[in-house]
Motif scaffolding. Structure first.
Motif, PDB file in Angstrom:
ATOM      1  N   GLU A 196     -31.958  42.781  17.064  1.00 37.38           N
ATOM      2  CA  GLU A 196     -33.083  42.433  17.930  1.00 37.38           C
ATOM      3  C   GLU A 196     -32.847  41.088  18.606  1.00 37.38           C
ATOM      4  O   GLU A 196     -33.156  40.902  19.784  1.00 37.38           O
ATOM      5  CB  GLU A 196     -34.374  42.395  17.113  1.00 37.38           C
ATOM      6  CG  GLU A 196     -34.803  43.758  16.620  1.00 37.38           C
ATOM      7  CD  GLU A 196     -35.935  43.696  15.607  1.00 37.38           C
ATOM      8  OE1 GLU A 196     -36.615  44.715  15.437  1.00 37.38           O
ATOM      9  OE2 GLU A 196     -36.130  42.649  14.966  1.00 37.38           O
ATOM     10  N   VAL A 197     -32.288  40.163  17.828  1.00 42.62           N
ATOM     11  CA  VAL A 197     -31.972  38.852  18.389  1.00 42.62           C
ATOM     12  C   VAL A 197     -30.902  38.993  19.478  1.00 42.62           C
ATOM     13  O   VAL A 197     -30.972  38.350  20.529  1.00 42.62           O
ATOM     14  CB  VAL A 197     -31.536  37.889  17.263  1.00 42.62           C
ATOM     15  CG1 VAL A 197     -30.986  36.605  17.843  1.00 42.62           C
ATOM     16  CG2 VAL A 197     -32.713  37.599  16.343  1.00 42.62           C
ATOM     17  N   ALA A 198     -29.939  39.865  19.226  1.00 42.88           N
ATOM     18  CA  ALA A 198     -28.909  40.123  20.243  1.00 42.88           C
ATOM     19  C   ALA A 198     -29.556  40.674  21.500  1.00 42.88           C
ATOM     20  O   ALA A 198     -29.216  40.296  22.621  1.00 42.88           O
ATOM     21  CB  ALA A 198     -27.865  41.093  19.694  1.00 42.88           C
ATOM     22  N   ARG A 199     -30.504  41.603  21.306  1.00 42.00           N
ATOM     23  CA  ARG A 199     -31.186  42.174  22.462  1.00 42.00           C
ATOM     24  C   ARG A 199     -31.986  41.122  23.231  1.00 42.00           C
ATOM     25  O   ARG A 199     -32.114  41.192  24.445  1.00 42.00           O
ATOM     26  CB  ARG A 199     -32.118  43.300  22.011  1.00 42.00           C
ATOM     27  CG  ARG A 199     -31.353  44.586  21.848  1.00 42.00           C
ATOM     28  CD  ARG A 199     -32.046  45.599  20.987  1.00 42.00           C
ATOM     29  NE  ARG A 199     -31.040  46.584  20.608  1.00 42.00           N
ATOM     30  CZ  ARG A 199     -31.079  47.854  20.997  1.00 42.00           C
ATOM     31  NH1 ARG A 199     -32.070  48.294  21.712  1.00 42.00           N
ATOM     32  NH2 ARG A 199     -30.105  48.664  20.659  1.00 42.00           N
ATOM     33  N   ILE A 218     -29.446  36.356  22.366  1.00 37.41           N
ATOM     34  CA  ILE A 218     -28.592  35.452  21.575  1.00 37.41           C
ATOM     35  C   ILE A 218     -27.484  36.285  20.950  1.00 37.41           C
ATOM     36  O   ILE A 218     -27.725  37.100  20.069  1.00 37.41           O
ATOM     37  CB  ILE A 218     -29.393  34.746  20.462  1.00 37.41           C
ATOM     38  CG1 ILE A 218     -30.536  33.938  21.072  1.00 37.41           C
ATOM     39  CG2 ILE A 218     -28.472  33.846  19.651  1.00 37.41           C
ATOM     40  CD1 ILE A 218     -31.384  33.212  20.044  1.00 37.41           C
ATOM     41  N   VAL A 219     -26.277  36.090  21.425  1.00 31.96           N
ATOM     42  CA  VAL A 219     -25.164  36.899  20.946  1.00 31.96           C
ATOM     43  C   VAL A 219     -24.127  35.979  20.333  1.00 31.96           C
ATOM     44  O   VAL A 219     -23.761  34.961  20.919  1.00 31.96           O
ATOM     45  CB  VAL A 219     -24.538  37.710  22.094  1.00 31.96           C
ATOM     46  CG1 VAL A 219     -23.312  38.461  21.611  1.00 31.96           C
ATOM     47  CG2 VAL A 219     -25.561  38.690  22.660  1.00 31.96           C
ATOM     48  N   ALA A 275     -14.853  38.758  24.769  1.00 36.69           N
ATOM     49  CA  ALA A 275     -15.163  39.861  25.694  1.00 36.69           C
ATOM     50  C   ALA A 275     -16.236  40.765  25.101  1.00 36.69           C
ATOM     51  O   ALA A 275     -17.160  41.196  25.796  1.00 36.69           O
ATOM     52  CB  ALA A 275     -13.901  40.663  25.999  1.00 36.69           C
ATOM     53  N   ILE A 276     -16.133  41.029  23.811  1.00 39.33           N
ATOM     54  CA  ILE A 276     -17.135  41.863  23.144  1.00 39.33           C
ATOM     55  C   ILE A 276     -18.501  41.184  23.231  1.00 39.33           C
ATOM     56  O   ILE A 276     -19.504  41.819  23.554  1.00 39.33           O
ATOM     57  CB  ILE A 276     -16.732  42.111  21.674  1.00 39.33           C
ATOM     58  CG1 ILE A 276     -15.506  43.024  21.610  1.00 39.33           C
ATOM     59  CG2 ILE A 276     -17.878  42.733  20.887  1.00 39.33           C
ATOM     60  CD1 ILE A 276     -14.926  43.180  20.220  1.00 39.33           C
ATOM     61  N   GLY A 277     -18.506  39.881  22.956  1.00 41.40           N
ATOM     62  CA  GLY A 277     -19.765  39.141  23.035  1.00 41.40           C
ATOM     63  C   GLY A 277     -20.359  39.184  24.431  1.00 41.40           C
ATOM     64  O   GLY A 277     -21.554  39.418  24.607  1.00 41.40           O
ATOM     65  N   VAL A 334     -27.557  33.376  25.693  1.00 37.27           N
ATOM     66  CA  VAL A 334     -26.907  32.296  24.951  1.00 37.27           C
ATOM     67  C   VAL A 334     -25.749  32.921  24.193  1.00 37.27           C
ATOM     68  O   VAL A 334     -25.930  33.915  23.491  1.00 37.27           O
ATOM     69  CB  VAL A 334     -27.853  31.665  23.905  1.00 37.27           C
ATOM     70  CG1 VAL A 334     -27.167  30.486  23.235  1.00 37.27           C
ATOM     71  CG2 VAL A 334     -29.144  31.253  24.534  1.00 37.27           C
ATOM     72  N   LEU A 335     -24.570  32.372  24.350  1.00 39.16           N
ATOM     73  CA  LEU A 335     -23.424  32.887  23.630  1.00 39.16           C
ATOM     74  C   LEU A 335     -23.041  31.874  22.557  1.00 39.16           C
ATOM     75  O   LEU A 335     -22.828  30.697  22.849  1.00 39.16           O
ATOM     76  CB  LEU A 335     -22.260  33.127  24.598  1.00 39.16           C
ATOM     77  CG  LEU A 335     -21.052  33.861  24.033  1.00 39.16           C
ATOM     78  CD1 LEU A 335     -21.411  35.268  23.579  1.00 39.16           C
ATOM     79  CD2 LEU A 335     -19.942  33.932  25.079  1.00 39.16           C
ATOM     80  N   LEU A 336     -23.006  32.334  21.321  1.00 40.77           N
ATOM     81  CA  LEU A 336     -22.608  31.459  20.221  1.00 40.77           C
ATOM     82  C   LEU A 336     -21.127  31.702  19.946  1.00 40.77           C
ATOM     83  O   LEU A 336     -20.749  32.795  19.554  1.00 40.77           O
ATOM     84  CB  LEU A 336     -23.418  31.758  18.957  1.00 40.77           C
ATOM     85  CG  LEU A 336     -24.937  31.858  19.072  1.00 40.77           C
ATOM     86  CD1 LEU A 336     -25.556  32.080  17.707  1.00 40.77           C
ATOM     87  CD2 LEU A 336     -25.519  30.611  19.699  1.00 40.77           C
ATOM     88  N   LEU A 337     -20.304  30.700  20.165  1.00 40.77           N
ATOM     89  CA  LEU A 337     -18.862  30.882  19.986  1.00 40.77           C
ATOM     90  C   LEU A 337     -18.420  30.196  18.694  1.00 40.77           C
ATOM     91  O   LEU A 337     -18.629  28.993  18.523  1.00 40.77           O
ATOM     92  CB  LEU A 337     -18.098  30.279  21.169  1.00 40.77           C
ATOM     93  CG  LEU A 337     -18.321  30.958  22.518  1.00 40.77           C
ATOM     94  CD1 LEU A 337     -17.615  30.174  23.627  1.00 40.77           C
ATOM     95  CD2 LEU A 337     -17.801  32.391  22.501  1.00 40.77           C
TER      96      LEU A 337
END
Lengths: 286, 241, 326, 258
Positions: free
Chosen positions: D74-77, D80-81, D163-165, D172-175
């Motif tokens: 849900e957070v990804a949706r 926040i990934v 790329a998947i992220g 927001v992308l968390l690396l």
């Protein structure tokens, strides 16, 4: 009530041998030994063959059963599981190999001994009375031997160099190798010991309930239940599981008709696992 | 290549690959007995891999390792411990469910002599914290205590060569100082040769005599530790100068 | 997804998602099931019956294959076959429903049970999931043993519809069922859902991180599996015209698993090849009655040791062997 | 209101406090780095933000909406990934398959529709494929798209993980340590890549060891040690901060030495 306690204690002691064996194998090799019940069965039938067919004393039979089943266990480790583990393939492959071995052992036993229930006369005659309960002398002997063996195993894994290495191997294979432990050799010995315990359990129980070639699956299932209750790969958990199952059976058989007991045990087990997936003492899984 | 080595320890142009990824290539490291050698470098530079190759946890893809006149790289990992090589792996891998005492005794697994009980006592004198917790499960110790335990455990095999993988990892500065002091003492008291892999490069360079800087599987820089400590390039690598 | 990718874009993508070979294999299976088997065994009731058995077992194993697809070892298919079998048996004998109605209801009931217990059960992984589903098989057997009072828990004299009276008719029905099931699962495996399953098998955390509701898809897979088990149970009840609690035991649940493994988990056809292969081997070994079971066991171990990815990987293994030889 | 706000986040494991009362915020289109020695609790913060762990106390908000307590997908949706360290990809799939599979968000067709192959599902598939190809080309992976991930070298795997992220359409992308184990040249390329991602309108939160890269790329830096925040500021401020130097190099203690 007293009878239930006595029956529960006797069952628990014997089950503890089975549970200790399967948990040792799981801990060291990370393999769920589906052939465990078949090893139990072979232990019983070897005793039957030595004492009822050949006519040697019961003690010789038990020794022969222990030794032969232990050797079968070591052969299984060397021939099958060590190879699968080395290829680092799927965990399930090892499990399925154990299924194949179970099938093989069962059919070998069927071929050699037939389908009949085999038993041997009790070692000692007589019945003791404890309050309102009856305690056949033979069961008492089986109980005492089982307890002594459980203690011996606990002493072995806790206080000997090899036993310590087995516990270490179950916790961290890499770190154990770094201690200079020959992991292959210890795995083989551990598998052999686990198998031998199943063999002894069968060898003891044949004088009480008898054994037949088809009993393996039921025993394996009981072994699984015990390690699920206690947590797979943990020695204390195996003993707890054995106590829980032994007494659950004793109580159940006193209260309910036949198979209802196991229905309740299974349902309770499934519910229990949902609440506590890793068993009482188990390591968290996955 | 020579069929032997004149150095106490010598890794000759060794390479290691995981699957198809090269972790080390053409790395040569040599030292004589009784010193501390530091291996520093970024994450994934191959420092741990070098230790794993020396202790036998990974196989070489090429090259040779010699230790005290013997070819090491074809000997199984477990047998190398008996030859006097002990490794303390990264991440304080105690046997968590075993007691402190059993952990220490595991360290002496390869020994058959009568001195084990005495050494256990010596070790507990050296680490009084461990004596206090002798019967406690090792998994319940604090990070610093666990680090002490794994080093003590390795010493129980009476190693001639001690391989330490990131002993300061995630420890408070004060504990790091204790560990550093301990490493110096081990070398001084028992004459043990030590290979120290560290992220904490300043600590490593301070207590070692010679150091190698690994960069993505190769040796980027080497020299006396004192010199590297003042080297601009090393400072730069770790502080983004 | 795969077929549409092929339609939508360059042929290399069709290759990337490997869909054409699947369609070809499906066609071949249809030819074998509808052409070769009836041609060879027409009029030989015994062998037609063996083939019917194999087809139905394949169908149940296909279901197990779907739970493999999400990375779970399911030893509970016997439970769902029992549930489906009893549903059909009771509806047909007590309520006198026609079989063609009983069968879908069996699927729904078994699938429904799978849905209800799947949510909590599927949180378990590895051997714990395997053991708990194994317990489920035994619990279900004991449930029917204790709830159905007559005939030792059995239901007898299940009426067969006249359409399925002959062995050939029943075989063709089972073959059709299998083809439909195979096409359905193949479509699933190659659709977006199949790729989601695959991603969950490989790494549930990563799957979650890209927004996949893994709980939902886990349950979907388990319900499909359960429903297929239910259908198989219903068909067998009809074929044998009876069902007992012991019709499906832990051994049967394990066999469904074995078929998948022996055929190969990477292939939709795996369970079918495994089931037909094992059933036929068993029959062929019948001539050496005495050693039949022993040899069967040895064969199983040998295949698992030397073809860990199943019989269908034989081609790939041979190709690699030859490539390496050169 | 901050774009992403972390408020008094605390997480205990048994008796151990891995993260202790951490607060910071990330503004839209910012690159914020979270640094600190191993075991400082960075990864735990990371997992808390992505909801892979539940906080013992505190919460995470995205544009004012509470994320803590929601399930990870849900957070990804919500946007926040996270990515994972090193080799967390679908190893048995090709690079292209990895990225296509990751296109699960923003699809028009339902799962059932996808099964039936409705026109919407076909459009989804086409879009996913085009987008996947674009992402792979963008990250310089176009030439290896039909290689099985398990055969790829580490550098490519890390790019594939990103790329998947990206395929999950993050806001927001968390690396997680995107530069770990890279040499200088590789790091330069990766830094350019991360900056490019920011230009796509994606806010970036970075956990990283490589100080060099962090100093170059970050707008702001939050430093952690032993579960607590010890500093926050621009790269220049952080570089001059003695507490940070000590956390990284250890105290310059003259009593240790030979």
């Amino acid at each position: 009530m007293e009878q239930v306690i006595i029956n529960g204690a006797i069952l628990s002691a014997n089950y503890a041998l089975i549970a200790l064996g399967i948990t040792l194998i799981f801990g060291i090799m990370n393999v769920l030994n589906f052939a465990h019940g078949q090893l139990f069965m072979i232990g019983g039938l070897v005793v039957y063959w030595i004492s009822a067919v050949v006519g040697l004393p019961y003690g010789v039979g038990v020794a022969a059963a222990t030794l032969s089943v232990g050797l079968i266990g070591m052969a299984m480790e060397r021939g099958l599981f060590a190879r699968v583990m080395a290829e680092a393939g799927r965990e399930e492959n090892a499990m399925l190999l154990a299924v194949g071995t179970a099938f093989l052992l069962e059919n070998a036993a069927l071929y050699l001994f037939g389908e009949k229930q085999r038993g041997i006369p009790p070692m000692v005659q007589g019945v003791y009375r404890l309050g309102a309960a009856f305690l056949p002398a033979n069961r008492l002997v089986v109980f005492l031997i089982s307890v002594a063996l459980v203690i011996a195993v606990l002493v072995f894994v806790h206080f000997t160099r090899t036993g310590r290495a087995m516990r270490a191997l179950a916790q961290d294979r890499t770190a154990t190798t770094l201690m200079g432990v020959d992991a292959g050799r210890i795995s083989m010995l551990g598998f052999g010991l686990g198998a031998a315990l199943a063999g002894i359990a069968g060898a003891l129980l044949i004088s009480v309930t008898g054994v037949n070639a088809g009993v393996g699956a039921a025993i394996s299932t009981k072994a699984f239940i015990m390690i699920m209750i206690g947590g797979a790969g943990v020695i204390g958990g195996a003993l707890l599981g054995a106590l829980a199952l032994g007494f659950a059976e004793a109580v159940g058989y006193a209260l309910f008709p036949g198979s209802v007991t196991y229905l309740i045990i299974f349902v309770a087990l499934i519910v229990f696992l949902l609440v506590r997936p890793q068993g009482i003492m188990g390591r968290p899984w996955g | 290549m020579a069929a032997t080595s004149s150095r106490y320890f010598e890794a000759r142009r060794i390479g290691v690959s995981y699957d198809r990824v090269t972790a080390l290539s053409e790395v040569s490291i040599a030292f004589d007995a009784g010193g501390i050698v530091a291996l520093i470098g970024a994450n994934g530079a191959g420092k741990s891999t070098f230790l794993r190759a020396t202790s036998g946890l990974v196989a070489l893809a090429g090259g040779e390792i010699w230790f005290d006149g013997q070819r090491l790289d074809r000997i199984p990992a477990a047998a190398r411990v008996a030859m006097g090589i002990a490794m303390v792996p990264e991440g304080r891998r105690v046997f968590p469910l075993m007691s402190v005492r059993d952990n220490l005794l595991m360290g002496a697994h390869v020994r058959r002599d009568r001195g084990v009980a005495r050494d256990l006592d010596v070790m507990l004198d050296r680490f009084p914290r461990l004596r206090e917790r002798l019967r406690q499960a090792a998994g319940t110790l604090s990070g610093g205590e666990q680090e002490m335990l794994v080093i003590a455990r390795a010493l129980m095999s009476r190693p001639r060569l001690l391989l330490l993988d990131e002993p300061s990892l995630g420890l408070a500065p004060i504990v790091v100082r204790d560990i550093a002091r301990l490493i110096v003492e081990i070398r001084r008291d028992a004459g043990t040769s030590i290979v120290l892999v560290e992220q904490n490069s300043r600590m490593a360079l301070r207590i070692s005599q010679y150091a190698y800087v690994l960069e993505t599987g190769r040796i980027g820089l080497e020299g006396a530790s004192q010199d590297l400590l003042n080297e601009e390039r090393v400072r730069e690598l770790y502080l983004g100068g | 997804m795969a077929r549409h990718l092929a339609a939508a874009s360059a042929p290399e993508l069709a290759r990337a998602f490997d869909s054409r070979r699947g369609a070809f294999a499906l066609l071949l299976l249809a030819l074998l099931l509808y052409g070769l088997v009836p041609a060879v065994f027409a009029g030989r009731a015994y062998w037609l019956n063996v083939m019917t058995n194999a087809a139905l077992l394949s169908f149940a194993s296909l279901g197990v294959w779907v739970t493999f697809a999400i990375g779970r070892v399911n030893i509970g298919q016997g439970a769902f076959a029992l549930i489906g079998g009893y549903t059909t048996a009771l509806l047909a004998t007590v309520l006198h429903w026609p079989f063609w109605l009983c069968l879908p209801v069996s699927a729904v009931v078994a699938g429904g049970v799978g849905f209800l217990i799947g949510w909590p059960l599927l949180r378990l992984r590895g051997i714990y999931f395997a053991m708990v589903t194994l317990s489920l098989t035994e619990a279900t057997r004991l449930f029917f043993l204790n709830t159905i009072r007559d005939n030792g828990g059995g239901v007898l004299n299940i009426p067969r519809p006249p359409e399925l009276a002959t062995p050939l008719a029943f075989y063709l029905f089972a073959a059709t069922l299998l083809l439909l099931g195979c096409a359905g699962v193949w479509r699933l495996a190659n659709s977006r859902i199949g790729w989601v399953f695959r991603s969950m098998r490989e790494n549930e955390e990563l799957a979650m991180s890209i927004g996949i509701d893994i709980t939902r898809y886990r349950i979907l897979a388990f319900v499909i599996c359960s429903a297929m088990g239910g259908v198989t149970g219903g068909c067998f009840a009809l074929l044998q015209q009876n069902i007992y609690p012991a019709t499906y035991t832990i051994a049967d649940s394990i066999n469904f698993l074995l078929y998948c493994f022996l055929g190969g988990l990477e292939f939709v056809l795996g369970p079918i090849v495994g089931a037909f292969g094992l059933v036929l081997t068993f029959e062929l070994l019948r001539s050496i009655q005495e050693f039949q079971a022993l040899l069967y066991g040895v064969l199983m171990i040998v295949v698992m040791l030397f073809l860990p990815n199943g019989l269908l990987s034989l081609g790939a293994v041979l190709r690699r062997g030859r490539g390496g030889g050169r | 209101m901050s774009f992403l706000a972390v408020e008094s986040l605390t997480r205990r494991f048994g008796g151990l406090t891995a993260v202790n009362d951490i607060s910071f915020s990330v503004e839209r289109d910012e690159i914020l780095s979270l640094i600190g020695p191993n075991g400082a609790g960075k990864s735990t913060v990371f997992k808390l933000i992505a909801s892979f762990l539940r906080p013992t106390a505190g919460r995470v908000l995205l544009e004012g909406a509470v994320m803590s307590g929601r399930r990870p997908h849900e957070v990804a949706r919500a946007g926040i990934v996270r990515t994972f360290q090193e080799t967390t990809v679908f190893k048995e799939m090709t690079a292209l398959q990895n990225v296509v599979v990751a296109h699960q968000l923003g699809l028009a067709a339902t799962a059932f529709g996808a099964y039936l192959g409705t026109p919407a599902a076909r459009a989804d598939a086409r879009e996913a494929l085009e987008s996947a190809a674009e992402i792979l080309d963008y990250l310089g992976l176009g030439h290896i798209r039909d290689e099985k991930a398990r055969n790829l070298p580490q550098g490519h795997l890390r790019a594939l993980g990103i790329a998947i992220g990206l395929s999950a359409r993050p806001r927001v992308l968390l690396l997680d340590e995107p530069f770990a184990g890279m040499n200088l040249e590789e790091t330069d390329r990766a830094v350019a890549m991360v900056e490019g991602i920011r230009r796509r309108g994606i806010t970036i939160l970075l956990v990283e060891h490589d100080m060099r890269a962090v100093m170059r790329i970050s707008d702001r830096i939050v430093v952690m040690n032993f579960g607590s925040r010890i500093a926050e500021g621009t790269p220049a401020e952080i570089r001059a901060n003695p507490a940070v130097i000590e956390a990284y190099l250890g105290r310059d203690d003259e009593t240790i030495g030979s």
